[in-house]
Design a protein around this motif. Structure first.
Motif, PDB file in Angstrom:
ATOM      1  N   LEU A 122      14.685 -19.070  25.748  1.00 40.60           N
ATOM      2  CA  LEU A 122      15.236 -18.151  24.750  1.00 40.60           C
ATOM      3  C   LEU A 122      14.248 -17.902  23.626  1.00 40.60           C
ATOM      4  CD1 LEU A 122      17.720 -16.597  23.592  1.00 40.60           C
ATOM      5  CD2 LEU A 122      18.342 -18.734  22.427  1.00 40.60           C
ATOM      6  N   LEU A 123      13.588 -18.936  23.176  1.00 36.95           N
ATOM      7  CA  LEU A 123      12.670 -18.793  22.046  1.00 36.95           C
ATOM      8  C   LEU A 123      11.370 -18.098  22.453  1.00 36.95           C
ATOM      9  CD1 LEU A 123      13.174 -22.237  20.267  1.00 36.95           C
ATOM     10  CD2 LEU A 123      14.362 -20.083  19.907  1.00 36.95           C
ATOM     11  N   ARG A 124      11.007 -18.231  23.717  1.00 35.54           N
ATOM     12  CA  ARG A 124       9.795 -17.539  24.198  1.00 35.54           C
ATOM     13  C   ARG A 124      10.062 -16.075  24.489  1.00 35.54           C
ATOM     14  NH1 ARG A 124       7.541 -21.959  28.614  1.00 35.54           N
ATOM     15  NH2 ARG A 124       6.726 -23.491  27.096  1.00 35.54           N
ATOM     16  N   GLY A 125      11.332 -15.738  24.735  1.00 35.96           N
ATOM     17  CA  GLY A 125      11.658 -14.347  25.055  1.00 35.96           C
ATOM     18  C   GLY A 125      11.127 -13.920  26.399  1.00 35.96           C
ATOM     19  N   THR A 126      11.106 -14.857  27.374  1.00 35.79           N
ATOM     20  CA  THR A 126      10.559 -14.545  28.692  1.00 35.79           C
ATOM     21  C   THR A 126      11.551 -13.791  29.571  1.00 35.79           C
ATOM     22  OG1 THR A 126      11.320 -16.690  29.516  1.00 35.79           O
ATOM     23  CG2 THR A 126       9.086 -16.581  28.622  1.00 35.79           C
ATOM     24  N   GLY A 127      12.809 -13.719  29.132  1.00 35.13           N
ATOM     25  CA  GLY A 127      13.819 -13.047  29.957  1.00 35.13           C
ATOM     26  C   GLY A 127      14.421 -13.953  30.988  1.00 35.13           C
TER      27      GLY A 127
ATOM     28  N   VAL B  51      17.617 -12.040   6.115  1.00 30.31           N
ATOM     29  CA  VAL B  51      16.701 -11.930   4.982  1.00 30.31           C
ATOM     30  C   VAL B  51      15.272 -12.311   5.360  1.00 30.31           C
ATOM     31  CG1 VAL B  51      16.963 -14.274   4.050  1.00 30.31           C
ATOM     32  CG2 VAL B  51      16.555 -12.366   2.504  1.00 30.31           C
ATOM     33  N   GLY B  52      15.127 -13.201   6.329  1.00 35.52           N
ATOM     34  CA  GLY B  52      13.784 -13.653   6.685  1.00 35.52           C
ATOM     35  C   GLY B  52      13.068 -12.751   7.674  1.00 35.52           C
ATOM     36  N   PHE B  53      13.835 -12.041   8.534  1.00 37.76           N
ATOM     37  CA  PHE B  53      13.174 -11.289   9.608  1.00 37.76           C
ATOM     38  C   PHE B  53      13.724  -9.878   9.800  1.00 37.76           C
ATOM     39  CE2 PHE B  53      13.052 -15.842  10.663  1.00 37.76           C
ATOM     40  CZ  PHE B  53      11.684 -16.048  10.688  1.00 37.76           C
ATOM     41  N   LEU B  54      15.010  -9.755  10.088  1.00 34.60           N
ATOM     42  CA  LEU B  54      15.536  -8.460  10.518  1.00 34.60           C
ATOM     43  C   LEU B  54      15.416  -7.381   9.449  1.00 34.60           C
ATOM     44  CD1 LEU B  54      18.679  -9.597  12.539  1.00 34.60           C
ATOM     45  CD2 LEU B  54      16.579  -8.589  13.442  1.00 34.60           C
ATOM     46  N   LEU B  55      15.757  -7.687   8.208  1.00 34.87           N
ATOM     47  CA  LEU B  55      15.680  -6.671   7.161  1.00 34.87           C
ATOM     48  C   LEU B  55      14.246  -6.272   6.829  1.00 34.87           C
ATOM     49  CD1 LEU B  55      18.487  -7.871   4.708  1.00 34.87           C
ATOM     50  CD2 LEU B  55      18.564  -5.983   6.342  1.00 34.87           C
ATOM     51  N   ARG B  56      13.281  -7.067   7.263  1.00 33.38           N
ATOM     52  CA  ARG B  56      11.871  -6.727   7.024  1.00 33.38           C
ATOM     53  C   ARG B  56      11.219  -6.092   8.243  1.00 33.38           C
ATOM     54  NH1 ARG B  56       8.412 -11.541   5.112  1.00 33.38           N
ATOM     55  NH2 ARG B  56       9.436 -12.564   6.852  1.00 33.38           N
ATOM     56  N   GLN B  57      11.663  -6.480   9.444  1.00 29.30           N
ATOM     57  CA  GLN B  57      10.939  -6.063  10.648  1.00 29.30           C
ATOM     58  C   GLN B  57      11.664  -4.998  11.468  1.00 29.30           C
ATOM     59  OE1 GLN B  57      10.086  -9.619  12.902  1.00 29.30           O
ATOM     60  NE2 GLN B  57       9.160 -10.690  11.165  1.00 29.30           N
ATOM     61  N   ALA B  58      13.001  -5.004  11.450  1.00 32.74           N
ATOM     62  CA  ALA B  58      13.736  -4.031  12.276  1.00 32.74           C
ATOM     63  C   ALA B  58      13.694  -2.646  11.636  1.00 32.74           C
ATOM     64  CB  ALA B  58      15.190  -4.491  12.445  1.00 32.74           C
ATOM     65  N   ASP B  59      13.675  -1.603  12.487  1.00 27.97           N
ATOM     66  CA  ASP B  59      13.661  -0.239  11.943  1.00 27.97           C
ATOM     67  C   ASP B  59      15.096   0.219  11.659  1.00 27.97           C
ATOM     68  OD1 ASP B  59      14.816   0.550  14.383  1.00 27.97           O
ATOM     69  OD2 ASP B  59      12.836   0.950  15.275  1.00 27.97           O
TER      70      ASP B  59
ATOM     71  N   LEU C 224      19.309 -14.581  18.042  1.00 31.87           N
ATOM     72  CA  LEU C 224      18.288 -14.364  19.071  1.00 31.87           C
ATOM     73  C   LEU C 224      18.918 -14.046  20.423  1.00 31.87           C
ATOM     74  CD1 LEU C 224      15.636 -17.128  18.287  1.00 31.87           C
ATOM     75  CD2 LEU C 224      15.297 -14.656  18.150  1.00 31.87           C
ATOM     76  N   ALA C 225      20.013 -14.698  20.738  1.00 33.02           N
ATOM     77  CA  ALA C 225      20.642 -14.516  22.050  1.00 33.02           C
ATOM     78  C   ALA C 225      21.381 -13.191  22.164  1.00 33.02           C
ATOM     79  CB  ALA C 225      21.598 -15.675  22.333  1.00 33.02           C
ATOM     80  N   LEU C 226      21.958 -12.698  21.040  1.00 36.05           N
ATOM     81  CA  LEU C 226      22.871 -11.559  21.149  1.00 36.05           C
ATOM     82  C   LEU C 226      22.488 -10.331  20.320  1.00 36.05           C
ATOM     83  CD1 LEU C 226      26.199 -13.620  20.958  1.00 36.05           C
ATOM     84  CD2 LEU C 226      25.046 -12.797  23.014  1.00 36.05           C
ATOM     85  N   LEU C 227      21.647 -10.478  19.303  1.00 40.71           N
ATOM     86  CA  LEU C 227      21.376  -9.347  18.420  1.00 40.71           C
ATOM     87  C   LEU C 227      19.893  -8.999  18.268  1.00 40.71           C
ATOM     88  CD1 LEU C 227      23.859 -10.006  15.429  1.00 40.71           C
ATOM     89  CD2 LEU C 227      24.154  -8.467  17.368  1.00 40.71           C
ATOM     90  N   TRP C 228      19.015  -9.823  18.767  1.00 45.06           N
ATOM     91  CA  TRP C 228      17.579  -9.651  18.474  1.00 45.06           C
ATOM     92  C   TRP C 228      16.988  -8.488  19.284  1.00 45.06           C
ATOM     93  CZ3 TRP C 228      14.965 -11.503  14.578  1.00 45.06           C
ATOM     94  CH2 TRP C 228      13.572 -11.429  14.582  1.00 45.06           C
TER      95      TRP C 228
ATOM     96  N   ARG D   5      11.790  -5.564  21.158  1.00 43.98           N
ATOM     97  CA  ARG D   5      10.405  -5.251  20.789  1.00 43.98           C
ATOM     98  C   ARG D   5       9.843  -6.221  19.749  1.00 43.98           C
ATOM     99  NH1 ARG D   5       9.202  -3.013  16.031  1.00 43.98           N
ATOM    100  NH2 ARG D   5      10.940  -2.445  14.649  1.00 43.98           N
ATOM    101  N   LEU D   6      10.718  -6.953  19.031  1.00 47.57           N
ATOM    102  CA  LEU D   6      10.258  -7.842  17.958  1.00 47.57           C
ATOM    103  C   LEU D   6       9.832  -9.198  18.514  1.00 47.57           C
ATOM    104  CD1 LEU D   6      12.881  -7.162  15.130  1.00 47.57           C
ATOM    105  CD2 LEU D   6      10.651  -6.086  15.484  1.00 47.57           C
ATOM    106  N   SER D   7       8.797  -9.743  17.887  1.00 46.56           N
ATOM    107  CA  SER D   7       8.318 -11.074  18.277  1.00 46.56           C
ATOM    108  C   SER D   7       9.336 -12.139  17.902  1.00 46.56           C
ATOM    109  CB  SER D   7       6.998 -11.376  17.570  1.00 46.56           C
ATOM    110  OG  SER D   7       6.624 -12.730  17.758  1.00 46.56           O
ATOM    111  N   ARG D   8       9.420 -13.181  18.728  1.00 51.46           N
ATOM    112  CA  ARG D   8      10.336 -14.291  18.466  1.00 51.46           C
ATOM    113  C   ARG D   8       9.614 -15.508  17.904  1.00 51.46           C
ATOM    114  NH1 ARG D   8      15.245 -14.314  22.806  1.00 51.46           N
ATOM    115  NH2 ARG D   8      15.488 -12.049  22.987  1.00 51.46           N
TER     116      ARG D   8
END
Length: 556
Positions: free
Chosen positions: A258-263, A321-329, A177-181, A184-187
């Motif tokens: 970090l988890l809210r993604g507020t910046g 497996v839970g998020f990136l491979l399903r949600q990232a383009d 989440l801190a370095l690769l997320w 545009r994706l929801s956290r």
């Protein structure tokens, strides 16, 4: 929508199957009720176990193979008549426990029962006997020094497994989440995963504190008293667990932005999270085998690196497996996967190096690897890790070939397989921390085994006890005790003794003796060769009466 439902069903079925596998695994590990497996051992004592001393000592010294901590009311010395012979509180300094005794103890056999906590937080219990003047019936113990409740013993590795799982769901996802997320994706989903990890670590810590009380005292799961918990919290184990809880609370506050993604998550917050992560990881080895290893500092650092690499690698796989491979383009995966691949390679390398160093320290010999439970579980863990590494190799090839960016399902299947096998590896690891390391198991087999050879000789005038220690080539101590035929101390005016090894041409060597009491003499002699030595002792009890007795002693 239907595809998402199918994925969720598959996910739930996978979790259910994995849970069943792990429950069965822990059930096998728990096994039938058995005495506690001590991770330290009683090396020797003064007076030594099973010996007869001429006079009642004013203290008893127990020497363990590792540092120990005392448990309130779990050390006692019973006199031959069943009364308490100890007086005041015992004292522990490193691996030495000193028990003060009442003065004027009577003749007969004494029982020393003990239960202490070893440096790696495991209970060590047992008992020894010694006799003053002459042996008698052994008094019955009034404390249970070895039992561990089977339910408690089965739950401890389960609680540790939850803690490891919490680390996986916390460390790896936070790094991603801190370095690769992608922005545009929801956290929300990963955030729930992190909170679950944080909760599992906190829950497992509270469970560990609770279970340590009955584990230490030998009581049942729900027989814990407030005083027992107070003793746990006042121990080194309890202090480290409280540090872990404090780190968890501090991390929870820093994780919210970090988890809210507020910046609003600043580099300072991320740096503080890193420091807290290191502090939290260190609490695991500080309450386990590494603290009692021959090179404790190295073991603690290596074990922390092992845990960190495991948490980064597996936590990152969960995020993939839970998020990136399903949600990232495709474009986002093209940027993320190469970086993750390098992370994974580094983590795996750290796992291998740290694991090898740990094994060398804890196993220490080939016999320990193949002929102890700990060593065999290490082999199982190595085999499972090899399977995971093969899977990781194929997933890395997929990433390098760019096929994963266009068709992530194949990579997702490989990652799921990695996670399934590594979940079992975590189960093996949870079991390992409850099993004595090979070095401790080997020490337990040899520690406390007296090498003193005791012989009792009689004629029509007297009974003579001769003790030879350590009954090995080199310097040996000789103790001589004289008794009447009805087992009362017999005054000896003059002692003489010789030792000979006629099979190798060694003529009788005189043993210089010092008369300690009326019926007890000691001496030292250097025996130059192994074999069946003949010891001849002459005890003069008056101007006209004396007895000469001889026996053979095997010197190794």
């Amino acid at each position: 929508m239907s595809g998402m439902t199918v994925d969720r069903r598959r996910f739930c079925r996978g979790l259910a199957a994995l849970a069943g596998l792990l429950i069965g695994f822990f059930a096998v590990l728990a096994g039938p009720a058995a005495p506690a497996s001590a991770h330290a051992a009683l090396a020797n004592s003064d007076p030594a176990n099973g010996t007869i001393v001429p006079d009642a000592p004013n203290k008893i010294t127990l020497n363990f193979t590792e540092s120990v901590q005392l448990l309130n009311g779990k050390i006692q010395v019973l006199a031959p008549d069943g009364s308490r012979a100890d007086q005041g509180e015992p004292v522990a300094e490193g691996g030495t426990v000193t028990i003060p005794l009442r003065s004027g103890g009577g003749r007969g056999t004494y029982l020393v029962s003990y239960r202490v906590i070893s440096a790696d937080s495991h209970p060590v219990g047992g008992s020894i006997t010694f006799s003053v003047g002459a042996a008698s019936a052994t008094p019955a113990a009034t404390i249970d020094d070895e039992t561990v409740d089977p339910v408690v013993r089965a739950l401890i590795p389960v609680g540790k497994y939850l803690g490891y799982a919490g680390l996986v769901l916390l460390v790896g996802p936070v790094l991603v989440l801190a370095l690769l997320w992608p922005h545009r994706l929801s956290r929300r989903g990963p955030g729930r995963l992190v909170w679950l990890g944080l909760g599992l670590v906190a829950f497992s810590t509270l469970v560990a504190i609770w279970l340590q009380a009955p584990y230490s005292t030998g009581s049942g799961l729900f027989d814990v008293r407030v005083g027992d918990l107070r003793d746990v919290l006042g121990s080194t184990f309890g202090a480290i667990m409280l540090v872990r809880l404090g780190v968890i609370c501090a991390a929870a506050l820093l994780l919210r932005p970090l988890l809210r993604g507020t910046g609003n998550d600043s580099k300072t917050d991320l740096a503080l999270l890193g420091v807290l992560g290191v502090a939290a990881l260190a609490t695991w080895p500080l309450t386990g085998h590494p603290t009692a290893s021959p090179v404790a500092g190295v073991s603690v650092v290596v074990d922390a690196i092992h845990l960190a690499a495991m948490a980064v690698w597996l936590g990152g796989l969960v995020m993939l497996v839970g998020f990136l491979l399903r949600q990232a383009d495709e474009r986002e995966l093209g940027a993320i996967l190469p970086i993750w691949s390098r992370w994974a390679a580094t983590a795996v390398a750290a796992l291998i190096v740290a694991g090898v160093v740990q094994a060398l320290i804890e196993v220490s010999s080939l016999d320990g690897l193949f002929f102890t439970t700990y060593g065999r579980l290490i082999l199982v863990k190595v085999g499972l890790a090899a399977v995971v590494l093969v899977m990781a190799y194929f997933s890395r090839r997929l990433v390098r070939s760019k096929a994963a960016e266009a068709e992530p399902k194949g990579l997702r299947r490989v990652v799921w397989a990695e996670l399934a096998v590594t979940a079992v590896v975590l189960g093996v690891t949870s079991a390992l921390v409850q099993i004595p390391p090979a070095r401790s198991a080997e020490a337990s087999q040899t520690a406390g085994v007296s090498t003193t050879v005791t012989k009792t000789l009689t004629d029509n005038k007297m009974a003579l006890q001769i003790d030879v220690f350590p009954a090995a080539v080199g310097n040996n101590s000789i103790h001589l005790y004289a008794y009447t035929l009805d087992n009362k101390p017999l005054t000896v005016v003059e002692w003489t003794a010789t030792a000979a090894l006629t099979a190798k041409g060694i003529e009788p060597i005189e043993v210089p003796l010092l008369r300690i009491t009326d019926f007890h003499a000691v001496g030292d002699i250097a025996l130059p060769a192994a074999g069946e030595w003949t010891f001849k002792v002459t005890a003069r009890t008056s101007d006209i009466d004396q007895s000469t007795l001889s026996t053979t002693v095997t010197i190794n």
